[in-house]
Design an enzyme around this catalytic site. Structure first.
Site, PDB file in Angstrom:
ATOM      1  N   ASP A 531      -3.403   6.969  -1.869  1.00 20.38           N
ATOM      2  CA  ASP A 531      -1.965   6.766  -2.013  1.00 20.38           C
ATOM      3  C   ASP A 531      -1.312   6.433  -0.676  1.00 20.38           C
ATOM      4  O   ASP A 531      -1.723   6.918   0.377  1.00 20.38           O
ATOM      5  CB  ASP A 531      -1.349   8.042  -2.595  1.00 20.38           C
ATOM      6  N   GLU A 584      -3.811   1.797  -2.321  1.00 18.06           N
ATOM      7  CA  GLU A 584      -2.455   1.408  -2.712  1.00 18.06           C
ATOM      8  C   GLU A 584      -1.762   0.955  -1.428  1.00 18.06           C
ATOM      9  O   GLU A 584      -1.155   1.748  -0.713  1.00 18.06           O
ATOM     10  CB  GLU A 584      -1.699   2.577  -3.342  1.00 18.06           C
TER      11      GLU A 584
END
Length: 862
Positions: A531, A584
C-alpha cells in the site's frame, strides 16, 4: 518409624540454637496489598504496598555462630543437593557482595525427614567451611534502587545464584511474597527477607545448583523455576544479524516465544528497545506489576531478554519500558503474533498448532510466472464481507463463493491488527498479528488453507509506509523516535496523521522485510499488495516547499525507501517461490516492476515488484464511462491512451475499494443513464477490462452491481440477490456475467498469456470516436487470436465492418454482454461469422457484425 541411632550432639545443639535465634529475631517484612489479596491469587487486585526501607540492616550475629549454623546446614544437606551446573557465567557485582567481618544472614535449612538408616553419610562432599569473613548476600543499595525503579540493565548478574567467597549466594525479587525458599534436590533453604520484595541467603556450596523457588504468599504457595538462572535465549549469530539488519526470520528470536529452554518449559520474551534505561515484563502472570520481572540488556544490540519458566500460551503481556528521562511507558510487543480483541491492546503469548493441508497448492504455484498466467482477483474486506463471521466461518463460505465466480485469487484488505476499524486496517499497530476481531492466528491459517484447497490464491494488503501514533504501540517506542524518522518533518505523514517508518535504519528495515517474509512463510500468503508506495518514494509527497529536505543528490527521491523496497522484494522472491508482490504506485516512477539489478534511465535499479496497479487506466477509463454517450466522442483517447504505456510495467487493472467509497459512488452508479443503461454500461465496461492487457481486480459488491457505496459497517448489500426482491434478476445477471467472464478468460490464453508482451495485442480500430467503438485482437503464445469489440453507445450498429486476419475461416461469439440472461436486449450472433475477402482497417479481410448497444462482444476462431 525407628528413630535414628546416630546423631551428632553438637549438630543438634547448633540446629536448635539456629531455630531459636531465627524465631527470636523474625520480623514482618512482607509488603501489604491494599485489598489484602495475595499476588498469586487469580483475581485482579489493587496494590498499594508499603515498601520497606531499602537499606534494612541484616541482624547481627557472631562469626562463630554464623559458621556453626552454616556448617550444620551443609552437613544435613545430601551430597546431590550441592551438585549442579551454574546456569549463568556472570558473577554478582561488587555492590551486591559487601564483605563484613561480623554480619551474616541466618538461614533456615530443612533437610526433610531423617533417613531410616544406621549409617551417617557425613557432610556433603561439595560443601566448604565457613570463611573468616562472611559475605553479606543482600542486594547492594545501588542495584536495589535500579531494580526497584526499572533501570537495571543486567538483573541476572544480581538475582539468581552466584558464586562468592564462602559459597553460593541466592537472591530473589518477589514483591508481595511472605517468604522465599530455595529448593535444590532435598535441600530447602529459606532466604532472608531483606524488604521491598528482596530475599537473599548464602549457602556453603561450591557450585550453583539447578534450583527452584518456593514462594509463599498470604494465602497460597507457589513452586517455580528461578527465571534468573537461565542463559539468554538469543545466540551471538542472532544478535549479529539483528545488528546488521539482516535477520530474515526476526519473529523467531524477538517477541514472545513459548519454548523449552535448558530443559524447562516457558516463554522467551525479547524486545528491541535501544534507548531504554530498563525494560520489565508485565502481564496477567504478575498482575501487571513488572517489578519482579526485569529483563536484561544484550549489549549493543539494543535487545532486552527474559526467559520466564512456566508461562505459556494465552497469557497477556506488555513491556514496561523506562524511558531515557526515567518515566515509564507500557507498550504492546511490536513482534506480537497474537493480540487482544480491540479496543483492548495487550499482546498475547501464542504458539501455532495448525497443520497445513495445502502442500499440493504450494508445490505448483511457482510453475508459471504470474505475469504469464490467468490472474483475476476478488478484493474484499474480511470483517464486512459477511459481517459477524469468524475466520473459520468464512472458510465455510468464501472459498465456495469465489470459486463459483471463477476468480483465481482473493485480495484481503489489511489483516494485520489495527486499533480503529474505520481505517479498514491501513493503520497497523500489530504488524505480526492477524486481527483478533475474527479469531486466532491459527483460525486465519485455517481460512488461507481452505482457500488454497479450493484452488484460490491469497493476496494480502501490506502497509509498510506508516503507522499510527497510539501511545501503547510503536510511536517513540522506547522514549525516543525509534521506528519513525528522528526528523519530525520526515516522520509525520502529512495526509493521515500517522508516522512514517525510518527506512534508513537497519533494524527498522529488518523489522519490515522480515514481516513481509513472515506472512509468506508462516501464513502461506501468495502475494503482498504493498500500500501507498508513492508516499514512500518521494520526500515531497503531499508536502509544500520548505517542508521537506532534498536527498544527498539534491533530488526528491527517498533513497532509503528505494533501498528498502528493493531489499524487501529481492528477499521475498528468493525465499518464497511463486509469491508475487504488487505495488500500489500512483505515479510514473521508472521501473517499479523492473528487476532490482537492472538500472533504468533515471539511474536507479528497478524496485523489483512483480506487478503494479495501473492507476492511470483506472482513472481514465472510469472518467470516460462517467460521460453521457453523446459526449464520449470527445473523450475517446481516455480509453485508448493506456496502450501507449501498457508494456512499460507489468500491470493489474484495479477497480478497488478506493473507487467505491467517500462519495465516489459504486461502480454501476458511476454509469450515466437510466437503470437499464447503467447496468448495460457496467457489463460492457467489465468485459472491456477483462480483455484489456493486464490482470484484473474487482472489489466485492461490484460483481452484482451494488448501487450503494461500500461501508465497513455493513458490507455488501447481499439482499439485492434475494429472490424475493423485485430487481433481483438485474443484479444476478451482472453476477452471472462476471462468472462467465472468468470462465472464458481462464480458458482463453490469448487474454493473459502475453499480458506483458506487445506481441499479444493489436488494434483493429482505435479511432472510431464518433461511433464509440473499440476493437482489438489479443494473441496467445501460439498466435491464436481473440477479437474483442465494444460498442459504448446506446444504439445498435448493424453491419459494422471490422478488419480481420485472413487465416481465420470463421469466428464464433463466445461472450456477449447484451445477452438476455445478463439483462441485455439479446442482440447476438448465434451463427459463426465468416470473414469476407474485402480488406478493411489495413487488414486483408473483414467481418460484418451487428454491434449490440452498450455492449462488448468476444469472438474466437470457430
Amino acid at each position: 518409624m525407628t528413630p535414628p541411632k546416630k546423631k551428632a550432639t553438637a549438630k543438634k545443639a547448633a540446629t536448635e540454637k539456629a531455630a531459636a535465634d531465627k524465631a527470636a529475631r523474625k520480623k514482618t517484612t512482607g509488603r501489604k496489598a491494599a485489598s489484602e489479596k495475595t499476588a498469586v491469587e487469580k483475581t485482579v487486585v489493587e496494590k498499594t504496598p508499603g515498601k520497606k526501607a531499602a537499606g534494612k540492616k541484616a541482624e547481627e550475629t557472631s562469626a562463630a555462630e554464623a559458621a556453626e549454623v552454616a556448617a550444620t546446614a551443609a552437613a544435613a544437606a545430601p551430597e546431590t543437593a550441592a551438585r549442579g551446573t551454574a546456569a549463568q557465567g556472570t558473577a554478582a557485582p561488587a555492590a551486591a557482595e559487601e564483605a563484613v567481618a561480623t554480619e551474616s544472614v541466618k538461614l533456615t535449612v530443612d533437610t526433610g525427614p531423617v533417613p531410616e538408616t544406621e549409617t551417617d553419610t557425613g557432610p556433603a562432599a561439595d560443601t566448604v567451611p565457613a570463611p573468616d569473613a562472611v559475605i553479606d548476600p543482600a542486594v547492594g543499595f545501588a542495584d536495589r534502587e535500579r531494580l526497584l525503579h526499572g533501570t537495571h540493565h543486567d538483573p541476572h548478574a544480581v538475582l539468581g545464584a552466584h558464586p562468592v567467597p564462602g559459597g553460593i549466594v541466592f537472591r530473589a525479587l518477589r514483591p508481595y511474597a511472605r517468604s522465599v525458599t530455595v529448593l535444590a534436590g532435598d535441600l530447602r533453604a529459606e532466604l532472608h527477607d531483606d524488604g521491598d520484595g528482596f530475599f537473599s541467603g548464602l549457602l556453603p556450596l561450591t557450585e550453583a545448583p539447578v534450583h527452584r523457588l518456593l514462594v509463599a504468599y498470604e494465602s497460597t504457595t507457589v513452586e517455580t523455576e528461578d527465571a534468573y538462572r537461565f542463559l539468554p535465549t538469543l545466540g551471538d549469530l542472532d544478535l549479529h544479524l539483528i545488528g546488521e539488519g539482516r535477520h530474515e526470520q526476526l519473529w523467531t528470536v524477538l517477541g514472545a516465544r513459548p519454548t523449552t529452554h535448558q530443559g524447562v518449559s516457558g516463554t522467551a520474551f525479547s524486545v528491541w528497545a535501544p534507548n531504554a534505561r530498563g525494560v520489565r515484563l508485565a502481564g496477567t502472570f504478575n498482575f501487571w506489576d513488572g517489578t519482579g520481572y526485569p529483563m536484561r540488556s544484550l549489549g549493543s544490540s539494543g535487545v532486552w531478554e527474559l526467559f520466564v519458566p512456566g508461562i505459556g500460551e494465552g497469557e497477556l503481556y506488555k513491556f514496561d519500558i523506562t524511558r531515557p528521562d526515567g518515566s515509564h511507558t507500557l507498550r504492546a510487543d511490536p513482534m506480537a503474533r497474537r493480540t487482544e480483541v480491540p479496543p483492548a491492546t495487550s499482546s498475547v503469548v501464542h504458539a501455532s498448532h495448525h497443520e497445513w493441508g495445502d502442500a499440493e497448492w504450494l508445490a505448483r504455484r511457482a510453475e508459471i510466472p504470474v505475469h504469464e498466467a490467468p490472474f483475476s482477483v476478488y478484493e474484499l474486506h474480511l470483517a464486512s464481507w459477511r459481517p459477524g463471521l469468524t475466520y473459520r466461518q468464512l472458510a465455510d463460505q468464501l472459498p465456495a463463493y469465489v470459486r463459483d465466480l471463477g476468480f483465481t485469487h482473493v485480495e484481503l484488505m489489511p489483516v494485520a491488527e489495527h486499533p480503529f476499524g474505520g481505517s479498514w486496517g491501513y493503520q497497523v499497530t500489530g504488524f505480526y498479528a492477524p486481527t483478533a476481531r475474527l479469531g486466532t492466528p491459527d483460525d486465519f491459517k485455517f481460512l488461507v488453507d481452505a482457500l488454497h484447497r479450493a484452488g484460490i490464491g491469497v493476496l494480502m494488503d501490506w502497509v509498510p509506509a506508516h503507522f499510527p501514533r497510539d501511545e501503547w504501540a510503536l510511536a517513540e517506542f522506547d522514549g525516543r523516535p525509534l521506528y519513525e524518522h528522528e526528523d519530525p518533518l520526515r516522520a509525520a505523514h502529512p495526509d493521515w496523521g500517522t508516522l512514517e517508518f525510518d527506512f534508513g535504519r537497519r533494524e527498522v528495515r529488518n523489522f519490515l522485510v522480515a514481516n513481509a517474509v513472515y506472512w509468506c512463510e508462516e501464513f502461506h500468503i501468495d502475494g503482498l499488495r504493498v500500500d501507498a508506495v508513492a508516499s514512500m518514494l518521494y520526500l515531497d509527497y503531499s508536502r509544500e516547499p520548505g517542508q521537506w529536505t532534498p536527498n544527498e543528490h539534491g533530488g526528491r527521491e527517498n533513497l532509503d525507501a528505494v533501498a528498502f523496497l528493493q531489499e524487501m522484494n529481492a528477499t521475498v522472491y528468493r525465499r518464497s517461490p511463486g509469491v508475487v508482490t504488487i505495488a500500489e504506485e500512483s505515479t510514473a516512477w521508472d521501473g517499479v516492476t523492473r528487476a532490482t539489478h537492472h538500472a533504468g534511465p533515471s539511474g536507479f535499479g528497478g524496485l523489483g515488484f512483480g506487478l503494479k496497479w495501473n492507476m492511470g487506466w483506472m482513472h481514465d477509463s472510469l472518467e470516460y464511462m462517467s460521460h453521457e454517450p453523446v459526449h464520449r466522442r470527445y473523450h475517446h483517447h481516455e480509453m485508448t491512451f493506456s496502450m501507449v504505456y501498457a508494456y512499460s510495467e507489468n500491470y493489474v487493472l484495479p477497480i478497488s475499494h478506493d473507487e467505491v467509497v467517500h462519495g465516489k459512488r459504486s461502480l454501476v452508479s458511476k454509469m450515466p443513464g437510466d437503470w437499464w443503461q447503467q447496468r448495460a454500461a457496467l457489463r460492457a465496461y467489465l468485459a472491456f477490462m477483462w480483455a484489456h492487457p493486464g490482470k484484473q481486480l474487482l472489489f466485492m459488491g461490484q460483481e452484482f452491481a451494488q448501487g450503494a457505496e461500500w461501508s465497513e459497517a455493513h458490507g455488501p448489500d447481499w439482499w439485492l440477490l434475494d429472490p424475493a426482491y423485485g430487481a433481483e434478476a438485474d443484479h444476478r445477471g451482472v453476477r452471472d456475467l462476471v462468472r462467465d467472464l472468468n470462465t472464458v478468460y481462464r480458458a482463453a490464453p490469448a487474454l493473459w498469456q502475453q499480458d506483458t508482451d506487445p506481441a499479444g495485442f493489436q488494434w483493429v480500430v482505435g479511432d472510431a470516436a464518433e461511433d464509440n467503438v473499440f476493437a482489438f485482437l489479443r494473441y496467445d503464445a501460439e498466435g491464436s487470436p481473440l477479437l474483442s469489440v465494444s460498442n459504448l453507445s446506446p444504439v445498435v450498429r448493424h453491419d459494422y465492418r471490422l478488419g480481420a486476419p485472413d487465416d481465420v475461416p470463421a469466428w464464433h461469439e463466445v461472450l456477449n454482454t447484451d445477452a438476455a440472461g445478463y439483462g441485455g436486449s439479446g442482440v447476438a450472433h448465434p451463427d459463426p461469422v465468416k470473414p469476407e475477402p474485402q480488406g478493411h482497417h489495413g487488414r486483408p479481410a473483414s467481418v460484418r457484425l451487428t454491434l449490440p448497444p452498450l455492449a462488448t462482444v468476444w469472438l474466437r476462431p470457430a
